[in-house]
Design a protein around this motif. Sequence first.
Motif, mmCIF file in Angstrom:
data_model
loop_
_atom_site.group_PDB
_atom_site.id
_atom_site.type_symbol
_atom_site.label_atom_id
_atom_site.label_comp_id
_atom_site.label_asym_id
_atom_site.label_seq_id
_atom_site.Cartn_x
_atom_site.Cartn_y
_atom_site.Cartn_z
ATOM 1 N N ALA A 1 0.819 -1.213 0.000
ATOM 2 C CA ALA A 1 0.000 0.000 0.000
ATOM 3 C C ALA A 1 0.850 1.259 0.000
ATOM 4 N N SER A 2 2.024 1.171 0.618
ATOM 5 C CA SER A 2 2.905 2.345 0.694
ATOM 6 C C SER A 2 3.776 2.504 -0.541
ATOM 7 N N GLY A 3 3.882 1.459 -1.345
ATOM 8 C CA GLY A 3 4.755 1.518 -2.515
ATOM 9 C C GLY A 3 6.222 1.496 -2.158
ATOM 10 N N ALA A 4 6.546 0.900 -0.986
ATOM 11 C CA ALA A 4 7.930 0.906 -0.518
ATOM 12 C C ALA A 4 8.834 0.019 -1.357
ATOM 13 N N ILE A 5 8.253 -0.989 -2.017
ATOM 14 C CA ILE A 5 9.044 -1.882 -2.874
ATOM 15 C C ILE A 5 8.693 -1.587 -4.327
ATOM 16 N N ARG A 6 9.707 -1.381 -5.141
ATOM 17 C CA ARG A 6 9.500 -1.101 -6.563
ATOM 18 C C ARG A 6 10.030 -2.260 -7.418
ATOM 19 N N PRO A 7 9.380 -2.576 -8.538
ATOM 20 C CA PRO A 7 8.112 -2.005 -8.994
ATOM 21 C C PRO A 7 6.930 -2.628 -8.253
ATOM 22 N N THR A 8 6.079 -1.796 -7.680
ATOM 23 C CA THR A 8 4.992 -2.255 -6.834
ATOM 24 C C THR A 8 4.028 -3.166 -7.582
ATOM 25 N N ARG A 9 3.741 -2.846 -8.836
ATOM 26 C CA ARG A 9 2.781 -3.655 -9.586
ATOM 27 C C ARG A 9 3.289 -5.071 -9.803
ATOM 28 N N LEU A 10 4.564 -5.198 -10.069
ATOM 29 C CA LEU A 10 5.137 -6.526 -10.265
ATOM 30 C C LEU A 10 5.101 -7.328 -8.965
ATOM 31 N N VAL A 11 5.447 -6.680 -7.861
ATOM 32 C CA VAL A 11 5.422 -7.351 -6.564
ATOM 33 C C VAL A 11 4.005 -7.786 -6.220
ATOM 34 N N ARG A 12 3.032 -6.902 -6.467
ATOM 35 C CA ARG A 12 1.632 -7.240 -6.194
ATOM 36 C C ARG A 12 1.190 -8.418 -7.048
ATOM 37 N N LEU A 13 1.619 -8.439 -8.295
ATOM 38 C CA LEU A 13 1.286 -9.551 -9.183
ATOM 39 C C LEU A 13 1.830 -10.859 -8.627
ATOM 40 N N LEU A 14 3.068 -10.844 -8.149
ATOM 41 C CA LEU A 14 3.667 -12.051 -7.586
ATOM 42 C C LEU A 14 2.929 -12.504 -6.329
ATOM 43 N N VAL A 15 2.429 -11.542 -5.553
ATOM 44 C CA VAL A 15 1.713 -11.871 -4.316
ATOM 45 C C VAL A 15 0.400 -12.580 -4.610
ATOM 46 N N VAL A 16 -0.300 -12.129 -5.660
ATOM 47 C CA VAL A 16 -1.626 -12.688 -5.934
ATOM 48 C C VAL A 16 -1.583 -13.886 -6.874
ATOM 49 N N VAL A 17 -0.423 -14.216 -7.419
ATOM 50 C CA VAL A 17 -0.321 -15.369 -8.321
ATOM 51 C C VAL A 17 -0.867 -16.654 -7.693
ATOM 52 N N PRO A 18 -0.579 -16.949 -6.402
ATOM 53 C CA PRO A 18 -1.131 -18.178 -5.824
ATOM 54 C C PRO A 18 -2.661 -18.248 -5.838
ATOM 55 N N MET A 19 -3.339 -17.117 -5.972
ATOM 56 C CA MET A 19 -4.800 -17.125 -6.004
ATOM 57 C C MET A 19 -5.328 -17.736 -7.298
ATOM 58 N N VAL A 20 -4.550 -17.659 -8.368
ATOM 59 C CA VAL A 20 -5.006 -18.163 -9.666
ATOM 60 C C VAL A 20 -4.194 -19.375 -10.132
ATOM 61 N N MET A 21 -3.117 -19.664 -9.456
ATOM 62 C CA MET A 21 -2.273 -20.802 -9.838
ATOM 63 C C MET A 21 -2.910 -22.104 -9.365
ATOM 64 N N PRO A 22 -2.864 -23.168 -10.171
ATOM 65 C CA PRO A 22 -3.367 -24.470 -9.713
ATOM 66 C C PRO A 22 -2.661 -24.896 -8.429
ATOM 67 N N PRO A 23 -3.404 -25.292 -7.398
ATOM 68 C CA PRO A 23 -2.767 -25.661 -6.126
ATOM 69 C C PRO A 23 -1.717 -26.748 -6.257
#
Length: 266
Positions: free
Chosen positions: A80-102
């Motif tokens: 939320a703070s954008g402390a890690i760049r690039p934030t969008r890429l990091v966010r994408l990596l965080v949510v990947v397990p939500m759509v990845m086959p278990p």
Amino acid sequence: MTDSRPATRLPVAVSGVGVLGLAVLIAPLIALAWAAPWSRIWELLTAKPAMQALGLSLGAATLATLCAIVLGVPLAAVLASGAIRPTRLVRLLVVVPMVMPPVVIGTALLTLLGRRGLVGQYLDAWFDWTPTYTFSAVVIAQLVVAMPFLVVSVEAALRARNIDAEEAAYTLGAGRFTTFRLVTVPEIRAGIGAGAIMCFARALGEFGATVTFAGNVQGVTQTMPLAIYLSLQRDDQSAIAMAIGLVILSVLILIGMRGRWLPALS
């Protein structure tokens, strides 16, 4: 809360397809209820294998949720703070397990923490221990699969919060950690609560990553979903009874989220 919005007049075709969509969702539940051995359901649900699986599921899901809160709330704050760049890429990596086959997540965990894995080989060499096929593996698998649900919820709450109280705390001399702990966290507690419940529910129903990384050992790694799958091959009634038990538990979780944490169900 009463919905005061005016009713929308839909075309008959749209309404018909909508009802068909509803039928697709509820027909399996109706079939499950129809096939349930109601006269024996308490006996089947309280049988030793079912109780072991339920206890293990609840214990692992609870530990995974607690770990997700400890790790996920700070991670959401970083996003939320954008402390890690690039934030969008990091966010994408965080949510990947939500759509990845278990099962892919389970395979990835094996390559990381298995006896010959990237980290697991050192755990085995230095401590003569690897988490695979243990209760710890169940918790780890559930954590990786379920934590993104908490992170997404908490990040949304952080982005929507009013920062006036935090600025006032800084003005009064409070440090960053003190402000985060005493001002920010209480303000987003609803988001944390909603995320924790969704995380717990997802962990409770986890199957693919668990069976791949932790195995299916009764009393050790066999969670309720794994017990249901195994029972389907030898005792349909037991499997259906346990499935009914999980449905009831899921409904109770939704009721717990109703109102404060899930206004759509109010």
